[in-house]
Write a protein that holds these residues in place. Structure first.
Motif: not given
Length: 292
Positions: A11, A213-214, A216-217
């Motif tokens: 990611g 947020a990172l 979840r990405r």
């Protein structure tokens, strides 16, 4: 520990990564799932799942304390699982080397040792980043515990103000007014403590929201510097942060309403008391003049 899919994107990184293993730990209702990824000679960790979310603080003191206890157990478990992760990396590396011809292996032993040491170092660093992330969450949970305690004390102070409106008796009115003057200082102090505690908690929650947020990405875990308050103040609030803001707003509204109701009650009671005074006391001098 289970092996993962052979290839998957790392990611936020252009290089593909090989999933070496997946580590899942659980304590009560809390669970963490971490993937160990290999990209070249580097090992990365990816937080695949965090239940509850990193920014969940519990909707009450009881839930908050449960989350704190479960997270502490998860931290203890992960500290003990680092050796398992290192062993799995070593096993995978040995399996890869065993597939090569013996003469090629002898020529590349030194290089492979350097690669392996780089993998071990990067895994240890990734593990430290994971533990520091969870320790950041633990600090947020402890800040939330402090906030809930101060909010409870504030609510009790407001209830004391509400209880002053008990009787229209003149003696009770004077007693209530004197009592309010002594409790008003405490009420304002508790209000300030709640505001300060919530501001600190919201700042840390907004910082943690960016990390979540990172995650979840699908981003890999990496070291982050905690930002200054000014750079986080404009962040959108959600989840736990929104619950904190709403609770502070409700408490402040309740404080203002209790203060307003009490003052109106006193004003009304004073008017009624003046109207009820005996006529002989209000116009006594005029009656004396008429009799003369």
């Amino acid at each position: 520990m289970t092996t993962g899919d052979p290839e998957q994107p790392c990611g936020g990184n252009r290089k593909s990564a090989t999933a070496l293993s997946t580590i899942a730990v659980q304590a009560g209702q809390s669970q963490l799932v971490v993937s160990v990824l290999k990209s070249g000679s580097a090992i990365h960790l990816q937080l695949v799942q965090a239940q509850p979310g990193l920014c969940e603080i519990g909707s009450s003191q009881e839930e908050n304390q449960t989350l704190i206890q479960e997270l502490q157990q998860l931290l203890d478990t992960l500290r003990n699982r680092e050796a398992d992760a290192l062993a799995e990396v070593q096993r995978k590396q040995r399996t890869e080397l065993s597939r090569r011809e013996q003469h090629w292996r002898s020529q590349e032993d030194e290089e492979e040792e350097r690669v392996f040491q780089a993998m071990v170092a990067s895994l240890k660093e990734g593990w430290s980043v994971l533990l520091r992330l969870l320790q950041r969450r633990l600090r947020v949970l402890l800040l939330a515990a402090d906030f809930y305690q101060r909010a409870l004390e504030f609510a009790v102070s407001i209830s004391r103000v509400d209880s002053l409106q008990t009787s229209s008796n003149q003696d009770r009115l004077i007693e209530a007014q004197l009592s309010y003057e002594s409790t008003r200082r405490e009420l304002l102090q508790k209000s300030l403590q709640v505001l300060n505690s919530s501001n600190i908690l919201l700042q840390k929650l907004r910082q943690l929201q960016k990390t979540e947020a990172l995650q979840r990405r699908g981003g890999i875990l990496q070291e982050e510097e905690e930002e200054e308050e000014e750079s986080c103040s404009g962040s959108r609030v959600s989840g736990g942060a929104l619950e904190v803001e709403l609770l502070v707003e409700r408490l402040q509204d309740r404080r203002r309403r209790a203060d307003q109701v009490l003052r109106l009650w006193w004003a009304k009671d004073s008017i009624v008391d003046q109207d009820a005074q005996p006529e002989s006391e209000t116009d006594g001098p005029d009656k004396t003049v008429r009799r003369v």
